[in-house]
Design a protein around this motif. Sequence first.
Motif, PDB file in Angstrom:
ATOM      1  N   PHE A   8      -1.118   9.728  -0.813  1.00 23.98           N
ATOM      2  CA  PHE A   8      -1.777   8.156  -0.312  1.00 23.98           C
ATOM      3  C   PHE A   8      -1.869   7.979   1.211  1.00 23.98           C
ATOM      4  CE2 PHE A   8      -0.105   7.625  -4.616  1.00 23.98           C
ATOM      5  CZ  PHE A   8      -1.528   7.106  -5.087  1.00 23.98           C
ATOM      6  N   ALA A  71       4.633  11.094  -6.201  1.00 25.20           N
ATOM      7  CA  ALA A  71       3.859  10.655  -5.108  1.00 25.20           C
ATOM      8  C   ALA A  71       4.336  10.855  -3.792  1.00 25.20           C
ATOM      9  CB  ALA A  71       3.133   9.191  -5.665  1.00 25.20           C
TER      10      ALA A  71
ATOM     11  N   TYR B  52      -1.336   2.398  -4.354  1.00 27.34           N
ATOM     12  CA  TYR B  52      -0.872   2.936  -5.428  1.00 27.34           C
ATOM     13  C   TYR B  52      -0.450   2.115  -6.312  1.00 27.34           C
ATOM     14  CZ  TYR B  52       2.075   6.544  -8.079  1.00 27.34           C
ATOM     15  OH  TYR B  52       2.963   7.154  -9.064  1.00 27.34           O
TER      16      TYR B  52
END
Lengths: 79, 138
Positions: A8, A71, B52
């Motif tokens: 991200f 992540a 996210y």
Amino acid sequence: MSHTILLFGITKDIIGGSVHETGNAFTTVGELRRHLYNIYPQLEKLNSLMIAVNNNYANDDDRLQSSDEIALIPPVSGG
Amino acid sequence: MKASIYIAETINTTDVITAISKPEYGAVDVFIGTVRNHTQGKKVIKLFFECYEPMALLEMQKIADEAKERFAIQEIIIHHATGEKYPGELAVVIAVAAHRRKAAFEACEFAIDTLKQTVPIWKKEFFEDGSVWVAAHP
């Protein structure tokens, strides 16, 4: 075995793409972190880099399973 | 009615205020975060919010739960926008309902301060001469 890491924010720009395949398995979050810092030294220059496992912030000594959703969380800036 | 914890391309202040306003509450405090058209002396053309989402929803829910534990409030709603946003457009709306105003103010400040620290949402600022992920580097 490999882990698929979701990327991200700025980690997408540094690594390129929206996921990273590690190519091999890591036992702990800390091992994964060192692997990523070795390949992508720019990650270490960020203000912070958290790693999330199954949607929760993880510690470096947390253990990884092959089924975990992992992540990279660079400094957040919502709001 | 939308969920009290909600992330979408478009959010709406009136939806949030309507949903939280009930006759038994004496106070509703609302924080509205919008896109500012400048930062550190530079003109901001637009922002991009990346999210996210499953984790962001969980972290927003944790904030709501903690706010209810720590402050004498009845309800809290947190809506955050994603995608491309232009100056003046909404980024986040937080509303807190309580019987009395002090708890509502305090819980609302706690919620936005914590959201900025823990919720996995990232802001990219676009200028006339480039773009930058906010807060990424020292």
